[in-house]
Scaffold this motif. Structure first.
Motif, short mmCIF file in Angstrom:
data_model
loop_
_atom_site.label_atom_id
_atom_site.label_comp_id
_atom_site.label_asym_id
_atom_site.label_seq_id
_atom_site.Cartn_x
_atom_site.Cartn_y
_atom_site.Cartn_z
N THR A 53 0.85 -1.18 0.00
CA THR A 53 0.00 0.00 0.00
C THR A 53 0.88 1.23 0.00
O THR A 53 2.00 1.21 0.54
N TYR A 55 1.62 5.00 1.21
CA TYR A 55 1.27 5.88 2.31
C TYR A 55 2.03 7.21 2.15
O TYR A 55 3.22 7.21 1.87
N PRO A 56 1.32 8.33 2.34
CA PRO A 56 -0.12 8.47 2.52
C PRO A 56 -0.83 8.29 1.19
O PRO A 56 -0.34 8.73 0.15
N SER A 57 -2.00 7.71 1.21
CA SER A 57 -2.73 7.45 -0.03
C SER A 57 -3.20 8.74 -0.68
O SER A 57 -3.43 8.78 -1.89
N LEU A 85 7.34 11.24 0.59
CA LEU A 85 5.98 10.73 0.54
C LEU A 85 5.41 10.91 -0.85
O LEU A 85 5.63 11.95 -1.47
N PRO A 86 4.67 9.88 -1.33
CA PRO A 86 4.30 8.61 -0.69
C PRO A 86 5.37 7.54 -0.85
O PRO A 86 6.26 7.65 -1.69
N SER A 89 4.59 0.25 1.58
CA SER A 89 4.66 -0.25 2.95
C SER A 89 5.85 -1.17 3.18
O SER A 89 6.38 -1.24 4.30
N ASN A 110 4.66 9.01 10.43
CA ASN A 110 4.48 8.75 9.00
C ASN A 110 4.99 7.36 8.62
O ASN A 110 4.60 6.82 7.57
N ASP A 113 3.23 2.72 9.03
CA ASP A 113 2.74 1.72 8.09
C ASP A 113 3.86 1.05 7.31
O ASP A 113 3.61 0.26 6.40
N SER A 114 5.11 1.36 7.64
CA SER A 114 6.25 0.83 6.90
C SER A 114 6.95 -0.26 7.70
O SER A 114 6.96 -0.23 8.94
N LEU A 293 -4.41 11.14 6.38
CA LEU A 293 -3.32 10.64 5.56
C LEU A 293 -3.60 9.25 5.00
O LEU A 293 -2.85 8.75 4.17
N HIS A 294 -4.70 8.63 5.44
CA HIS A 294 -5.13 7.35 4.86
C HIS A 294 -6.24 7.56 3.83
O HIS A 294 -6.88 6.60 3.40
#
Length: 352
Positions: A53, A55-57, A85-86, A89, A110, A113-114, A293-294
């Protein structure tokens, strides 16, 4: 903490990978040491593999477009990564020579999610430096707009009842870092008393620069009860997530103004809304909201509330914003090449 490897200058060519970088950054990185640096750019989207995914989407896509295969090879060969960014993950598990990652933003959250989070590699951030001045000015602008009712006053609705003068009032700053320090200086300059909380404070400290009193984080509710304006400038960590809950709002001075330029997740938005609806909170300026940010939309109940001003995470945007986080990366890159210790290394346990 640094290992022996962290304190030794790297030998030979250093591969630097810029992920989701801005135009012109690659040339400035090469200029640090043209003979030793091999610099490549990729977009976060090109690094993404099946199951990843981004991030941020909601972030605009940056960096050159190319083949995912080439991007994967560059990731495996990278010793240094500037992670904009982005980003996808999964990064750390796909590297082979990684020695250091710099995130040019301030918020270590930030990276939640990584797979970099908690990884055994040096990761630095731009905490305390990135866009601190324009964000601090936005704090004062939001507070003054609400205090003077500028968001609802028009030539056709010239009712000045309820306007508040901030000079002589108290600014409470939650998180006395780079942004909070600027807020303190500006608030003091316009005649406000200044309180602040700091995680590292173990006891009360008086007259710390422009701050009249620094309180330990454990005395948050005391700060809230004494403040006419509360500025949230604290890092989002597991400890500060929903720090502003129902009890915190109950502790606030009636009619106080809340300003949030940190992360939306620091505030329990249901508790915020309840305080607004009860008329206890005088107003709120929000440059952030939970889930932003999602890719989640802003909550209508806040977006349409007459005592709330919302902006789309633009507090750091200004004519003199510059690329502060990137400039810090260049400074750290020189230190890395010289084998010097790096500042702002993220402490995974502390959360920033």
């Amino acid at each position: 903490m640094f290992s022996e490897k962290d304190s030794m200058a790297p030998a030979g060519t250093v591969n630097v990978l810029l992920v989701s970088a801005r135009d012109g950054w690659a040339d400035r990185v090469r200029a640090v040491d043209p003979d030793r640096l091999l610099v490549h750019e990729v977009s976060g989207a090109d690094l993404a593999e099946e199951g990843d995914t981004l991030y941020p989407s909601r972030w605009p896509k940056r960096g050159p477009s190319g083949s995912g295969a080439d991007a994967g090879r560059l990731l495996r060969e990278a010793e240094v990564i500037l992670l904009g960014l982005p980003y996808p993950s999964r990064l750390y598990t796909r590297t082979g020579r990684l020695g250091w990652v710099h995130h040019p933003n301030a918020g270590a959250s930030n990276l939640w999610d990584s797979d970099l989070w908690g990884a055994p590699v040096t990761v630095t951030s731009s905490r305390g430096s990135n866009y601190a001045l324009p964000i601090a000015e936005t704090v004062l602008a939001g507070a003054m707009t609400l205090a003077r009712g500028l968001h609802i006053r028009t030539m056709r609705r010239a009712d000045f009842a309820g306007n508040v003068v901030l000079s002589g009032k108290t600014m409470g700053i939650v998180g006395l870092g780079g942004i909070g320090g600027h807020v303190a200086r500006m608030a003091k300059g316009m005649g406000m008393s200044v309180l602040a909380s700091r995680l590292s404070a173990t006891d009360r400290m008086r007259n710390v620069g422009p701050v009249d009193e620094v309180l330990p984080a454990s005395l948050l509710h005391e700060l809230l009860g004494r403040s006419d304006v509360v500025a949230i400038c604290v890092m989002l960590t597991k400890q500060t997530e929903e720090l502003f809950d129902a009890d915190a709002f109950a502790a606030m001075k009636p009619g106080a103004i809340l300003v949030n330029v940190a992360r939306g997740e620091v505030v329990d938005e249901h508790a915020l809304m309840a305080s607004l609806e009860a008329g206890r909170l005088g107003g709120a300026y929000l440059d952030v909201y939970a889930g932003e940010l999602h890719g989640e939309p802003p909550p209508d109940r806040l977006l349409t509330h007459p005592a709330v001003i919302m902006t789309p995470h633009i507090s750091g945007v200004a004519d003199e914003t510059g690329a502060v986080g990137f400039d810090l990366f260049l400074e750290y890159l020189r230190d890395y090449l010289a084998g010097k210790p790096l500042d702002n290394v993220i402490d995974w346990d502390r959360g920033y």
